[in-house]
Design a protein around this motif. Structure first.
Motif: not given
Length: 180
Positions: A86-104
């Motif tokens: 689909e020819p459109k800009c996308i925007h999303s928000e998601f979480r990632i895990y960090l190697p030392e624990g926790g998330s962003k």
């Protein structure tokens, strides 16, 4: 002339990397060429934002996919694949895990360029750490729906929960009773 152009390009790249690091963002670009495997290039600041080892290879999207929170994995993969359809800009928000624990929390905005024939040429995505913003949003939401003194849910929370339950009841998936 060639050396001057190379020096200028190198300087421009350093300025871009510095500005991305200062702004807490990173980017990746995927170049599509007919009949060839897509070429992926991450900005150097990806190592900082995604908390990668200095020796980590920045040549695939797997470095992002490996960090995705399990609840966000499928939606992010599907979003990347649908962007090519689909020819459109996308925007999303998601979480990632960090190697030392926790998330962003990460915000991703992407744009896809097409050739005159309608084939994808380049996908450019910018990722930004929005963890602090998400924490503030959650704090404001808590304040809006809880009593400051007792911490108990307030009238606004009751009305919102009651509205949700009544909608489910109208759909026939749930029966409702309210005792007062």
């Amino acid at each position: 002339v060639i050396q001057s152009a190379l020096d200028e390009r190198h300087q421009s790249r350093r300025v871009l990397d510095f500005s991305q690091q200062t702004g807490g963002v990173c980017s990746f670009q995927i170049n599509y060429e007919d009949g060839r495997e897509p070429q992926i290039r991450w900005s150097d600041n990806a190592r900082v934002l995604l908390e990668l080892f200095p020796s980590a290879s920045l040549d695939s999207l797997e470095i992002l996919y490996e960090r995705l929170h399990p609840n966000d994995y499928e939606s992010v993969r599907e979003l990347h694949e649908s962007c090519l359809r689909e020819p459109k800009c996308i925007h999303s928000e998601f979480r990632i895990y960090l190697p030392e624990g926790g998330s962003k929390w990460i915000s991703q905005t992407s744009d896809l360029s097409y050739s005159p024939e309608g084939n994808p040429i380049r996908l450019l995505s910018v990722l930004k750490d929005i963890t602090e913003s998400k924490i503030q949003q959650e704090y404001l939401r808590y304040q809006a729906y809880h009593d400051a003194l007792t911490g108990l849910g307030n009238r606004d929370m009751l009305l919102e929960k009651l509205q949700d339950v009544l909608v489910e009841s109208d759909e026939g998936s749930r029966r409702v009773a309210l005792l007062y």
